[in-house]
Design a protein around this motif. Structure first.
Motif, short mmCIF file in Angstrom:
data_model
loop_
_atom_site.label_atom_id
_atom_site.label_comp_id
_atom_site.label_asym_id
_atom_site.label_seq_id
_atom_site.Cartn_x
_atom_site.Cartn_y
_atom_site.Cartn_z
N SER A 111 121.10 93.40 29.37
CA SER A 111 121.27 92.23 28.52
C SER A 111 122.19 91.28 29.26
O SER A 111 123.20 91.68 29.82
N CYS A 112 121.77 90.05 29.34
CA CYS A 112 122.59 89.07 30.06
C CYS A 112 122.31 87.69 29.49
O CYS A 112 121.39 87.49 28.70
N SER A 150 116.44 96.85 33.34
CA SER A 150 116.63 95.85 32.30
C SER A 150 118.10 95.78 31.93
O SER A 150 118.79 96.81 31.88
N GLU A 152 114.27 88.81 25.20
CA GLU A 152 115.48 89.39 24.61
C GLU A 152 116.38 89.95 25.70
O GLU A 152 117.59 89.77 25.67
N VAL A 153 115.75 90.67 26.61
CA VAL A 153 116.54 91.28 27.69
C VAL A 153 116.17 90.65 29.03
O VAL A 153 115.07 90.13 29.21
N THR A 203 116.66 91.00 33.51
CA THR A 203 116.40 92.00 34.53
C THR A 203 117.51 91.93 35.58
O THR A 203 118.09 90.87 35.81
N ARG A 253 117.56 86.00 33.02
CA ARG A 253 116.83 86.13 31.77
C ARG A 253 116.24 84.78 31.39
O ARG A 253 116.90 83.74 31.49
#
Ligand code: ADP
Ligand code: MG
Length: 613
Positions: free
Chosen positions: A139-140, A137, A120-121, A123, A115
């Protein structure tokens, strides 16, 4: 005839390229970590499982990649680091060929999460043998997290040629050390099978060297610095007394990248000429800086060999910088004269008369009379110089004079059937110690000469092998348990083989950090300090040629035998010599040391007789 040329599919081409770039787990660690550094990470965490055979994970907090870049990064020749051929000549990042990720993805299961700060997000992509199996996608955290699993899953030949876990892990540590020493301003953490191996906070170069190699190195570092128009050099060299018979603390960096150079290594060794113990190598950490256009890093696929425009001039600069640093520390060559045999060279002034030397002749001198025990000729200075030897020869004479019939007493025949002698009660018990190094004893066919150190290595080696297989060693508690500070690599190694060491009689516990505490030692090693034994043992172990066939136990036994054996300069009494010879000929292979060196040699009687014809 139809056309037969085909373009290789990408996945095959990538596999072929992988063979060059990725030789072993350590290569993956190197490529992923260098990418993280190029991505301006300030903190990098590396997780390894089973020496990288199961998992290599590199997590960084660098700039990350966009969705598209993440996907593209696995294509061959995909790189953000050069745009055109000219860039090749001013490259200042670690990577640039754009081959590493494509290669790794061709021969492993790879999962990447990445990221960029502004997104925001992030991959997530999974790719197996060059085939993308998913992209979504997630969240990381900011930065990039690569996990490489099942390395060489589709190249069984490669997988088969991987060495033992200890060896592969030690390759990983070597790559890791090169990178962390080149980048002290980055924080690094390395875990192996969930245990912490290195935790290196941001530091300067000196602090980084100390946290990698242990506190002991600190007072042994000499600062070196030299700035010239073609190259700047800074860093540290080790004091000569710190030099060990171990290679592993010799590092050159060029523009913050590790490089190998046998040529510049010579410049350093040459500058240390005469002030090192034979065969020992000095430590050095030399950071060179040159304009990127004057070096060519592209001559080697793994990029550790580098071509300089001005090789010879740089050689000279390194050489004199090292000499100067040693000189500033008052370290220079000195020649030791053996006191016993020193001689005075008269200082001649210009107007001294030079006289012909006078020779005193002793007309009463009878060379044969000198050989008789007890007789003295005070005028013969040559003989008094050899007093030491003479008295030994007297002993030998005593030994022989009581022999009436040698052929009855000595039944040893030759090295080929030396094993016969074990059971033969008639073996000689007349031993003569020569130069504190060889045991001489008359045998039927002549005079047998035994190299005491090699003999002892053989005896201990066979004993240790036996002990390891029947787990029967005796440990002796050390009077005072001793804590020993090691470097991380040696510490990890000791912990790894601690079970075998315990069987051999060591009682070693982890003592936090890189220290161990030694509570007990094998009985055979008690004549030396624990520190000394471990140091010699680790040196030997680390430099042994290990191939897949050599059993770890054998290397341990060999290394410990070498470390524990008596030296080539140790006095032995008659009883000790007798025991040594007995034990040697009870060995399965008394003729050669565990390192393949000759132990026993016989000067045949007729060879001796020929000298007196
Ligand atoms: P090279 O490093 O030679 O450019 P690689 O195959 O190692 O080739 O990497 C390809 C590209 O992927 C890099 O140029 C870079 O743009 C991107 N990349 C790889 N690893 C990272 C990372 N940890 N963080 C950000 N970008 C990365
Ligand atoms: Mg790269």
């Amino acid at each position: 005839m139809s056309d037969i040329i085909q373009l290789l599919p990408d996945s095959v081409a990538n596999q072929i390229a992988a063979g060059e770039v990725i030789q072993r787990p350590a290569s993956v660690v190197k490529e992923l970590t260098e990418n993280a550094i190029d991505a301006k990470a300030e903190s990098i965490t590396i997780n390894i499982k089973d020496s990288g055979k199961t998992l290599i994970q590199v997590i960084d907090n660098g700039i990350g990649m966009s969705d598209t870049d993440a996907r593209l990064s696995f294509e061959r020749h995909s790189t953000s680091k050069i745009r055109n051929a000219d860039d090749l000549f001013s490259i200042s990042t670690m990577g640039f060929r754009g081959e590493a990720l494509a290669s790794i993805a061709a021969i492993a299961h790879v999962e990447v999460k990445t990221r960029q700060e502004d997104n925001e997000v992030g991959t997530q992509i999974t790719i197996e043998g060059s085939q993308v199996t998913s992209q979504e996608s997630v969240s990381c955290a900011k930065g990039t997290n690569f996990a490489v699993k099942n390395l060489f899953f589709n190249v069984p030949a490669r997988r088969k040629f991987l060495k033992s876990n200890t060896t592969e892990f030690s390759h990983i540590i070597s790559e890791f050390q090169r990178i962390v020493l080149a980048n002290p301003e980055v924080e690094f953490k390395l875990y192996h099978n969930d245990s912490e191996i290195y935790l290196l906070p941001k530091a300067n170069i000196r602090q980084r060297i100390v946290s990698v190699f242990g506190k002991r190195i600190n007072q042994n570092l000499i600062t070196i610095e030299s700035n010239t128009s073609i190259i700047n050099i800074k860093g540290f060299i080790g004091k000569p007394e710190y030099a060990r018979k171990k290679s592993g603390e010799q590092f050159f960096f060029i523009n913050n990248r590790f490089m190998r150079s046998a040529y510049f290594n010579k410049a350093i060794l040459n500058a240390y000429d005469q002030i090192l113990q034979p065969e020992s190598v000095p430590s050095y950490f030399l950071y060179l800086e040159a304009h990127p256009s004057t070096i060519d890093v592209n001559i080697h696929p793994t990029k550790t060999e580098i071509k300089f425009e001005d090789q010879q001039a740089i050689w000279q600069i390194i050489h004199s910088a090292v000499k100067q640093a040693l000189g500033k520390n008052n370290i220079g060559p000195s020649i030791d004269f053996d006191l016993e045999q020193s001689f005075n060279i008269p200082v001649l002034s210009k107007d001294t008369d030079i006289k012909a030397p006078q020779i005193d002749i002793d007309p009463t001198f009878n060379p044969f009379a000198q050989k008789m025990p007890g007789s003295k000729n005070p005028k013969s200075s040559a003989l008094s110089l050899e007093k030491e030897n003479l008295s030994n020869w007297d002993k030998l004479y005593e030994g022989f004079e009581k022999e009436n019939d040698l052929s009855q007493d000595f039944s040893f025949v030759s090295t080929e059937n030396s094993q016969q002698s074990i059971t033969d009660p008639n073996i000689s018990d007349k031993y003569f110690h020569f130069k504190n190094k060889y045991i001489l004893t008359p045998v039927k066919s002549g005079l047998m000469i035994i190299d005491q150190k090699r003999a002892h290595e053989r005896i201990l080696f066979e004993k240790f092998i036996q002990t390891l297989s029947d787990e029967s060693a005796v440990s002796q508690k050390t009077l005072f348990p001793k804590t020993i500070e090691l470097d991380t690599k040696d510490h990890a190694l000791l912990m790894n083989i601690n079970k075998d060491l315990k069987i051999l009689g060591f009682d070693i516990d982890d003592f936090g950090g890189n220290s161990v505490i030694v509570n007990g030692m094998p009985v055979d090693s008690m004549n030396q300090e624990p520190e000394q034994i471990l140091d010699k043992f680790l040196n030997e172990y680390n430099t042994s040629e290990v191939d897949a066939k050599t059993q770890a136990k054998e290397i341990i036994a060999k290394s410990l035998a070498k470390a524990s054996a008596i030296s080539s300069n140790q006095k032995l009494g008659n009883e000790e010599m007798r025991e040594m010879v007995d034990l040697l000929f009870a060995c399965q292979n008394p003729n050669f040391s565990p390192f393949g060196k000759l132990i026993v040699s016989i000067i045949k009687t007729d060879e001796i007789e020929k000298r007196f014809i």
